[in-house]
Write a protein that holds these residues in place. Structure first.
Motif, mmCIF file in Angstrom:
data_model
loop_
_atom_site.group_PDB
_atom_site.id
_atom_site.type_symbol
_atom_site.label_atom_id
_atom_site.label_comp_id
_atom_site.label_asym_id
_atom_site.label_seq_id
_atom_site.Cartn_x
_atom_site.Cartn_y
_atom_site.Cartn_z
ATOM 1 N N MET A 1 0.820 -1.210 0.000
ATOM 2 C CA MET A 1 0.000 0.000 0.000
ATOM 3 C C MET A 1 0.848 1.251 0.000
ATOM 4 O O MET A 1 0.527 2.233 -0.631
ATOM 5 N N ALA A 2 1.987 1.220 0.675
ATOM 6 C CA ALA A 2 2.772 2.434 0.869
ATOM 7 C C ALA A 2 3.385 2.937 -0.423
ATOM 8 O O ALA A 2 3.772 4.096 -0.508
ATOM 9 N N ASN A 3 3.501 2.091 -1.446
ATOM 10 C CA ASN A 3 4.196 2.488 -2.666
ATOM 11 C C ASN A 3 3.284 2.556 -3.890
ATOM 12 O O ASN A 3 3.772 2.626 -5.015
ATOM 13 N N GLU A 4 1.992 2.564 -3.695
ATOM 14 C CA GLU A 4 1.075 2.477 -4.828
ATOM 15 C C GLU A 4 1.154 3.686 -5.757
ATOM 16 O O GLU A 4 0.860 3.574 -6.947
ATOM 17 N N LEU A 5 1.527 4.847 -5.233
ATOM 18 C CA LEU A 5 1.604 6.052 -6.060
ATOM 19 C C LEU A 5 3.040 6.539 -6.240
ATOM 20 O O LEU A 5 3.260 7.689 -6.620
ATOM 21 N N THR A 6 3.996 5.690 -5.988
ATOM 22 C CA THR A 6 5.398 6.082 -6.155
ATOM 23 C C THR A 6 5.654 6.546 -7.586
ATOM 24 O O THR A 6 5.240 5.892 -8.548
ATOM 25 N N GLY A 7 6.323 7.697 -7.709
ATOM 26 C CA GLY A 7 6.623 8.261 -9.015
ATOM 27 C C GLY A 7 5.530 9.142 -9.573
ATOM 28 O O GLY A 7 5.728 9.803 -10.599
ATOM 29 N N LYS A 8 4.370 9.186 -8.916
ATOM 30 C CA LYS A 8 3.253 10.008 -9.369
ATOM 31 C C LYS A 8 3.354 11.415 -8.779
ATOM 32 O O LYS A 8 3.857 11.621 -7.673
ATOM 33 N N VAL A 9 2.841 12.374 -9.544
ATOM 34 C CA VAL A 9 2.753 13.757 -9.091
ATOM 35 C C VAL A 9 1.285 14.150 -9.056
ATOM 36 O O VAL A 9 0.558 13.968 -10.045
ATOM 37 N N ALA A 10 0.848 14.669 -7.915
ATOM 38 C CA ALA A 10 -0.557 15.041 -7.725
ATOM 39 C C ALA A 10 -0.670 16.512 -7.367
ATOM 40 O O ALA A 10 0.250 17.100 -6.781
ATOM 41 N N ALA A 11 -1.799 17.105 -7.698
ATOM 42 C CA ALA A 11 -2.136 18.460 -7.268
ATOM 43 C C ALA A 11 -3.552 18.424 -6.710
ATOM 44 O O ALA A 11 -4.455 17.850 -7.337
ATOM 45 N N ASP A 64 -9.518 32.731 -9.930
ATOM 46 C CA ASP A 64 -8.882 33.742 -10.774
ATOM 47 C C ASP A 64 -8.357 33.056 -12.041
ATOM 48 O O ASP A 64 -7.407 32.273 -11.976
ATOM 49 N N PRO A 65 -8.942 33.327 -13.196
ATOM 50 C CA PRO A 65 -8.540 32.641 -14.424
ATOM 51 C C PRO A 65 -7.050 32.781 -14.742
ATOM 52 O O PRO A 65 -6.423 31.829 -15.234
ATOM 53 N N THR A 66 -6.473 33.938 -14.467
ATOM 54 C CA THR A 66 -5.055 34.142 -14.745
ATOM 55 C C THR A 66 -4.191 33.239 -13.880
ATOM 56 O O THR A 66 -3.218 32.632 -14.353
ATOM 57 N N GLU A 67 -4.543 33.129 -12.606
ATOM 58 C CA GLU A 67 -3.775 32.264 -11.708
ATOM 59 C C GLU A 67 -3.947 30.794 -12.074
ATOM 60 O O GLU A 67 -2.994 30.010 -12.017
ATOM 61 N N VAL A 68 -5.146 30.406 -12.466
ATOM 62 C CA VAL A 68 -5.369 29.014 -12.881
ATOM 63 C C VAL A 68 -4.524 28.685 -14.108
ATOM 64 O O VAL A 68 -3.939 27.602 -14.205
ATOM 65 N N ALA A 69 -4.421 29.636 -15.040
ATOM 66 C CA ALA A 69 -3.622 29.409 -16.242
ATOM 67 C C ALA A 69 -2.151 29.204 -15.909
ATOM 68 O O ALA A 69 -1.431 28.514 -16.648
ATOM 69 N N GLY A 70 -1.694 29.757 -14.789
ATOM 70 C CA GLY A 70 -0.304 29.598 -14.394
ATOM 71 C C GLY A 70 -0.028 28.400 -13.511
ATOM 72 O O GLY A 70 1.130 28.127 -13.182
ATOM 73 N N MET A 71 -1.085 27.669 -13.142
ATOM 74 C CA MET A 71 -0.926 26.553 -12.203
ATOM 75 C C MET A 71 -0.100 25.414 -12.802
ATOM 76 O O MET A 71 0.914 24.996 -12.224
ATOM 77 N N LEU A 72 -0.514 24.892 -13.929
ATOM 78 C CA LEU A 72 0.198 23.753 -14.522
ATOM 79 C C LEU A 72 1.647 24.093 -14.883
ATOM 80 O O LEU A 72 2.543 23.283 -14.587
ATOM 81 N N PRO A 73 1.914 25.248 -15.494
ATOM 82 C CA PRO A 73 3.324 25.565 -15.779
ATOM 83 C C PRO A 73 4.221 25.547 -14.542
ATOM 84 O O PRO A 73 5.368 25.086 -14.609
ATOM 85 N N GLN A 74 3.700 26.000 -13.410
ATOM 86 C CA GLN A 74 4.500 25.960 -12.187
ATOM 87 C C GLN A 74 4.753 24.528 -11.737
ATOM 88 O O GLN A 74 5.855 24.186 -11.294
ATOM 89 N N ILE A 75 3.742 23.687 -11.851
ATOM 90 C CA ILE A 75 3.907 22.281 -11.474
ATOM 91 C C ILE A 75 4.929 21.603 -12.386
ATOM 92 O O ILE A 75 5.821 20.888 -11.915
ATOM 93 N N LEU A 76 4.804 21.839 -13.678
ATOM 94 C CA LEU A 76 5.724 21.193 -14.627
ATOM 95 C C LEU A 76 7.149 21.701 -14.440
ATOM 96 O O LEU A 76 8.105 20.927 -14.606
ATOM 97 N N LYS A 77 7.295 22.956 -14.094
ATOM 98 C CA LYS A 77 8.639 23.498 -13.875
ATOM 99 C C LYS A 77 9.331 22.798 -12.713
ATOM 100 O O LYS A 77 10.533 22.518 -12.749
ATOM 101 N N GLU A 78 8.559 22.480 -11.673
ATOM 102 C CA GLU A 78 9.138 21.851 -10.485
ATOM 103 C C GLU A 78 9.219 20.336 -10.584
ATOM 104 O O GLU A 78 10.182 19.725 -10.107
ATOM 105 N N ALA A 79 8.206 19.726 -11.200
ATOM 106 C CA ALA A 79 8.111 18.262 -11.143
ATOM 107 C C ALA A 79 8.160 17.577 -12.504
ATOM 108 O O ALA A 79 8.336 16.363 -12.568
ATOM 109 N N GLY A 80 7.946 18.321 -13.578
ATOM 110 C CA GLY A 80 8.061 17.745 -14.911
ATOM 111 C C GLY A 80 6.835 17.033 -15.436
ATOM 112 O O GLY A 80 6.762 16.731 -16.630
ATOM 113 N N GLN A 81 5.864 16.754 -14.585
ATOM 114 C CA GLN A 81 4.662 16.031 -15.012
ATOM 115 C C GLN A 81 3.558 16.241 -13.982
ATOM 116 O O GLN A 81 3.805 16.694 -12.864
#
Length: 242
Positions: A1-11, A64-81
């Protein structure tokens, strides 16, 4: 159970408290890296400090639509996926319609409905391009049956249900799963807005569940084999009567 999401990135939106916080804790425990998305900076800092390694704060106002538009780019910059997007943030308005404040209706509908649509819209192209992903939306039993003491809230969750059902069909061919977790009353800050007599009665009758129970259900949805999609998972306190 402890490793079921290993390697996954969630928001997780609304991740600094309540259901979102417990879902973050559960996903972290299963090995995921989790972006805790919230507009409350102090709440974010406290949540991430409490969650520990693997939790990352992302201050976003999802209305805020502008902030939502910037959400995924910030995640990808830090985590790649991004593998998992949990559109969890929401608010509550209950009581008799005739006594309600239309401005409060608008604020709740913007968060419960429009922000869900925008958030999912923002992340789907990335998931589709990768050919995999999971979208979970926090709905409610009020999306399956109109609750008489919360007509506007029920309407918002019925909209969410229609969105989940239709979007799931559109993106299934890309191996992107879309599902809704629909709890009954949960012990979160939202229930503070319940009519006092209803809250008192629910507590006395054991008609509330804990956020961790919802989080465990979300983990179940995420860890099914890829050929299985949990479209709706309704979780009710045993003594909840509707």
């Amino acid at each position: 159970m402890a490793n079921e999401l290993t390697g996954k990135v969630a928001a997780i939106t609304g991740g600094a408290s309540g259901i979102g916080l417990e879902c973050a804790r559960t996903m972290l425990g299963a090995g995921a890296t989790v972006f805790v998305v919230d507009r409350d900076e102090d709440g974010l800092a406290k949540a991430v400090a409490d969650l520990g390694t693997g939790a990352r704060a992302l201050r976003i106002d999802i209305t805020d639509p502008t902030e939502v538009a910037g959400m995924l780019p910030q995640i990808l910059k830090e985590a790649g996926q991004l593998d998992i997007f949990h559109a969890n943030a929401g608010s509550y308005v209950g009581g008799d319609l005739v006594d309600g404040d239309p401005a409060a209706f608008d604020r709740m509908l913007n968060l419960n409905v429009n922000a869900v649509f925008r958030g999912v819209h923002a992340v789907l192209p990335h998931m589709i391009s990768r050919g995999t992903g999971d979208v979970i939306v926090t709905s409610s039993v009020a999306g399956h049956q109109a609750i008489p003491w919360e007509p506007i809230y029920s309407a918002s969750k019925h909209a969410v249900q229609a969105f989940v059902h239709a979007t799931r069909r559109q993106v299934a061919k890309h191996d992107v799963r879309v599902g809704a977790v629909a709890p009954g009353p949960v012990v979160t800050p939202l229930v503070k807005d319940w009519p006092p007599e209803n809250l008192k009665r629910a507590i006395a009758n054991g008609a509330l569940i804990e956020p961790v129970e919802v989080a465990e259900a979300v983990l179940f949805m995420l860890t099914r084999p890829r050929n299985v999609a949990i479209r709706d998972l309704v979780i009710l306190p045993r003594n909840f009567d509707i």
